[in-house]
Scaffold this motif. Structure first.
Motif, PDB file in Angstrom:
ATOM      1  N   MET A   1       8.546   5.142  -0.519  1.00  0.00           N
ATOM      2  CA  MET A   1       9.382   4.704  -1.516  1.00  0.00           C
ATOM      3  C   MET A   1       8.579   5.289  -2.927  1.00  0.00           C
ATOM      4  O   MET A   1       7.562   5.423  -3.030  1.00  0.00           O
ATOM      5  CB  MET A   1       9.569   3.410  -1.717  1.00  0.00           C
ATOM      6  CG  MET A   1      10.368   2.878  -0.405  1.00  0.00           C
ATOM      7  SD  MET A   1      11.911   3.446  -0.322  1.00  0.00           S
ATOM      8  CE  MET A   1      12.723   2.516  -1.560  1.00  0.00           C
ATOM      9  N   ASP A  64      15.115   7.826  -1.201  1.00  0.00           N
ATOM     10  CA  ASP A  64      13.849   6.936  -1.236  1.00  0.00           C
ATOM     11  C   ASP A  64      13.330   6.412  -2.420  1.00  0.00           C
ATOM     12  O   ASP A  64      12.352   6.166  -2.874  1.00  0.00           O
ATOM     13  CB  ASP A  64      12.700   7.474  -0.374  1.00  0.00           C
ATOM     14  CG  ASP A  64      12.093   8.936  -0.998  1.00  0.00           C
ATOM     15  OD1 ASP A  64      13.142   9.288  -2.115  1.00  0.00           O
ATOM     16  OD2 ASP A  64      11.087   9.249  -0.852  1.00  0.00           O
ATOM     17  N   ILE A  66      13.300   3.926  -5.789  1.00  0.00           N
ATOM     18  CA  ILE A  66      13.435   2.622  -6.071  1.00  0.00           C
ATOM     19  C   ILE A  66      14.282   2.568  -7.368  1.00  0.00           C
ATOM     20  O   ILE A  66      15.155   1.727  -7.520  1.00  0.00           O
ATOM     21  CB  ILE A  66      12.097   2.050  -6.461  1.00  0.00           C
ATOM     22  CG1 ILE A  66      11.297   1.936  -5.089  1.00  0.00           C
ATOM     23  CG2 ILE A  66      12.262   0.492  -7.033  1.00  0.00           C
ATOM     24  CD1 ILE A  66       9.846   1.613  -5.298  1.00  0.00           C
ATOM     25  N   ALA A  67      13.844   3.685  -8.424  1.00  0.00           N
ATOM     26  CA  ALA A  67      14.588   3.327  -9.677  1.00  0.00           C
ATOM     27  C   ALA A  67      13.997   4.574 -10.543  1.00  0.00           C
ATOM     28  O   ALA A  67      13.084   5.197 -10.337  1.00  0.00           O
ATOM     29  CB  ALA A  67      14.178   2.126 -10.447  1.00  0.00           C
ATOM     30  N   ARG A 106      20.736   2.429 -10.800  1.00  0.00           N
ATOM     31  CA  ARG A 106      19.277   2.471 -10.620  1.00  0.00           C
ATOM     32  C   ARG A 106      18.298   2.925 -11.731  1.00  0.00           C
ATOM     33  O   ARG A 106      17.007   3.345 -11.505  1.00  0.00           O
ATOM     34  CB  ARG A 106      18.827   3.061  -9.295  1.00  0.00           C
ATOM     35  CG  ARG A 106      19.370   2.162  -8.088  1.00  0.00           C
ATOM     36  CD  ARG A 106      18.813   2.745  -6.785  1.00  0.00           C
ATOM     37  NE  ARG A 106      19.498   3.997  -6.531  1.00  0.00           N
ATOM     38  CZ  ARG A 106      18.979   5.050  -5.817  1.00  0.00           C
ATOM     39  NH1 ARG A 106      18.002   5.018  -5.461  1.00  0.00           N
ATOM     40  NH2 ARG A 106      19.737   6.079  -5.388  1.00  0.00           N
ATOM     41  N   LEU A 202      11.177  -4.425  -9.394  1.00  0.00           N
ATOM     42  CA  LEU A 202      12.297  -3.560  -8.799  1.00  0.00           C
ATOM     43  C   LEU A 202      11.519  -2.899  -7.454  1.00  0.00           C
ATOM     44  O   LEU A 202      12.227  -2.924  -6.416  1.00  0.00           O
ATOM     45  CB  LEU A 202      12.479  -2.216  -9.513  1.00  0.00           C
ATOM     46  CG  LEU A 202      13.384  -2.542 -10.925  1.00  0.00           C
ATOM     47  CD1 LEU A 202      13.190  -1.374 -11.725  1.00  0.00           C
ATOM     48  CD2 LEU A 202      14.713  -2.905 -10.654  1.00  0.00           C
ATOM     49  N   ALA A 203      10.208  -2.767  -7.483  1.00  0.00           N
ATOM     50  CA  ALA A 203       9.664  -2.236  -6.001  1.00  0.00           C
ATOM     51  C   ALA A 203       9.577  -3.553  -5.115  1.00  0.00           C
ATOM     52  O   ALA A 203       9.982  -3.242  -3.709  1.00  0.00           O
ATOM     53  CB  ALA A 203       8.101  -1.923  -6.278  1.00  0.00           C
ATOM     54  N   ALA A 205      11.683  -5.853  -5.050  1.00  0.00           N
ATOM     55  CA  ALA A 205      13.134  -6.177  -4.557  1.00  0.00           C
ATOM     56  C   ALA A 205      13.745  -4.940  -3.286  1.00  0.00           C
ATOM     57  O   ALA A 205      14.207  -5.096  -2.545  1.00  0.00           O
ATOM     58  CB  ALA A 205      14.346  -6.122  -5.668  1.00  0.00           C
ATOM     59  N   SER A 206      13.377  -3.795  -3.722  1.00  0.00           N
ATOM     60  CA  SER A 206      13.419  -2.822  -2.918  1.00  0.00           C
ATOM     61  C   SER A 206      12.909  -3.081  -1.370  1.00  0.00           C
ATOM     62  O   SER A 206      13.528  -2.579  -0.444  1.00  0.00           O
ATOM     63  CB  SER A 206      12.992  -1.420  -3.426  1.00  0.00           C
ATOM     64  OG  SER A 206      11.803  -1.206  -3.288  1.00  0.00           O
ATOM     65  N   ALA A 207      11.716  -3.451  -1.299  1.00  0.00           N
ATOM     66  CA  ALA A 207      10.879  -3.633  -0.311  1.00  0.00           C
ATOM     67  C   ALA A 207      11.499  -5.025   0.713  1.00  0.00           C
ATOM     68  O   ALA A 207      11.416  -4.863   1.957  1.00  0.00           O
ATOM     69  CB  ALA A 207       9.509  -4.052  -0.433  1.00  0.00           C
TER      70      ALA A 207
END
Length: 208
Positions: A1, A64, A66-67, A106, A202-203, A205-207
């Motif tokens: 990511m 992949d 995140i934002a 994003r 954000l990281a 939340a994505s995980a």
């Protein structure tokens, strides 16, 4: 990511990915990458940002990601409407304007107040002693070094006066950023704190 970092110049491209990675590594269990997309100044940034975000965040390229993190200096751009003069108002206007232009769920736009060199002023011990000793008292709060002589201009003046040479944004800036602890800059620069904390959120939340 990974994050995709959209920046306006060479200093940011060279110095910031590693600076952000050090912060993310200190806060996250999993490794997160930082890819950089560089523009040729703020005008190119404003003109092309929507296209570059779509290219990097959509389809297979964005699987992949995140934002997308956009970063501009608050000082420099001249696209602010008449009457939008205060730093806080310019920050809010530019963030809203660019995020609406990009229109991607994003993508987040941030601005350095008043330029990214403000973050370097957060750790004056990294500066050459002759430059450090000449810093104005206001540098204790780096983001208050304002439009009249923004941090990069202040450093250039002091380097010329005290060292007999200009401040080299790319080479000097990269060396200073490499020595800058992210959390030190975070504690003294509220807008940077917002950026760094939101990247961590954000990281995570994505995980999850």
């Amino acid at each position: 990511m990974k994050f995709v970092l959209f920046v306006e110049g060479y200093t940011e491209k060279k110095a910031l990915p590693e600076f952000f990675r050090r912060w993310l590594d200190s806060q996250l269990e999993q490794r997160v990458g930082v890819k950089v997309v560089r523009f040729d100044g703020w005008q190119d940034y404003v003109k092309e940002i929507a296209k570059k975000v779509a290219l990097n965040l959509s389809g297979k390229a964005g699987v992949d990601v995140i934002a997308g993190i956009g970063l501009l200096d608050l000082y420099g751009p001249t696209f602010y409407p008449n009457g939008v003069a205060l730093a806080a108002d310019r920050y809010a206007w530019a963030k809203r304007h660019i995020e609406r232009t990009v229109n991607h769920s994003r993508f987040r736009q941030y601005l350095a107040i008043h330029d990214v060199e403000a973050w370097l002023l957060a750790e004056p011990d990294n500066l050459p002693p002759a430059v450090k000793s000449a810093l104005p008292g206001g540098c204790m709060q780096p983001e208050t070094v304002n439009f009249y002589e923004p941090p990069a201009y202040l450093l250039d003046r002091l380097y010329r006066q005290r060292l007999g040479r200009p401040y080299r944004k790319v080479t000097d800036g990269a060396e200073l950023f490499a020595a800058l602890p992210p959390n030190v800059a975070r504690t003294k620069c509220p807008s940077l704190q917002t950026l760094l904390d939101e990247m961590v959120s954000l990281a995570r939340a994505s995980a999850g």
